[in-house]
Design a protein around this motif. Structure first.
Motif: not given
Length: 203
Positions: A53-58, A142-154
């Motif tokens: 989340a922090l990385s996506v924000l940055a 928002v797009q970044g969070l969707a991808m972050a969620a994908t990464s964490v789920i995997i």
């Protein structure tokens, strides 16, 4: 449109590479039981989520300022994947962005959370690789969070499979000859992704 499938494949290649991260979870589960392993997974997942989340924000803030940065980020992404491929090929480091502790005396959930939250490799992976799967290379938050969620789920799915099947996968992870073959096959695939990022940068 976000290329979730492509991003998921890149994450999967990295997460499947045998390394200390996997060995730690398997060893912890075999020595202290599934409860300890699941506790560690919880901390790792929360740490990864916060880091992402922090990385996506940055990334969203930096790339929104200047579209010209997209090319530079693509080059950095290629370098990042090449580095991960080199580590996987050598087998002398953690190829996963989510490095975890191996001191079993620590409180596993807390240790997993803190180390993943503060892991610079995880942050660099998200900041450089994530934009490569956005059409203009400039992801919104928002797009970044969707991808972050994908990464964490995997990552969490793979970790769960390791803990639940620790006895079965021990032979693969602890047998260096087998692990080396898997690492090197995945390393070559990562180099392919790096080449694609580089081609994209200069297209």
């Amino acid at each position: 449109m976000i290329d979730i499938a492509g991003f998921a494949l890149a994450v999967l290649l990295v997460e499947l590479t045998p390394g200390p991260n996997m060995a730690w979870l398997v060893t912890l589960t075999l020595s202290e039981g599934r409860r300890a392993g699941l506790g560690a997974i919880t901390g790792i997942a929360l740490g990864l989520a916060a880091n992402a989340a922090l990385s996506v924000l940055a990334a969203s803030l930096i790339l929104a300022q200047d579209g010209g940065l997209a090319q530079g980020v693509s080059v950095l992404a290629a370098a990042m994947m090449t580095w991960l491929a080199w580590e996987a090929w050598r087998g002398s480091g953690e190829s996963s962005p989510a490095a975890t502790p191996r001191q079993s005396g620590q409180r596993h959930a807390l240790a997993g959370f803190v180390i993943n939250l503060l892991n610079p490799k995880a942050a660099l992976f998200f900041i450089t690789v994530m934009p490569q799967f956005i059409p203009d290379g400039r992801p919104s938050f928002v797009q970044g969070l969707a991808m972050a969620a994908t990464s964490v789920i995997i990552a969490t799915s793979i970790h769960l499979a390791l803990v639940l099947g620790a006895e079965r996968v021990r032979g693969v992870l602890m047998a260096e000859s087998r692990a080396r073959i898997v690492r090197r096959v995945l390393a070559i695939a990562m180099l392919g992704v790096a080449a694609w990022f580089l081609a994209k940068a200069f297209a």
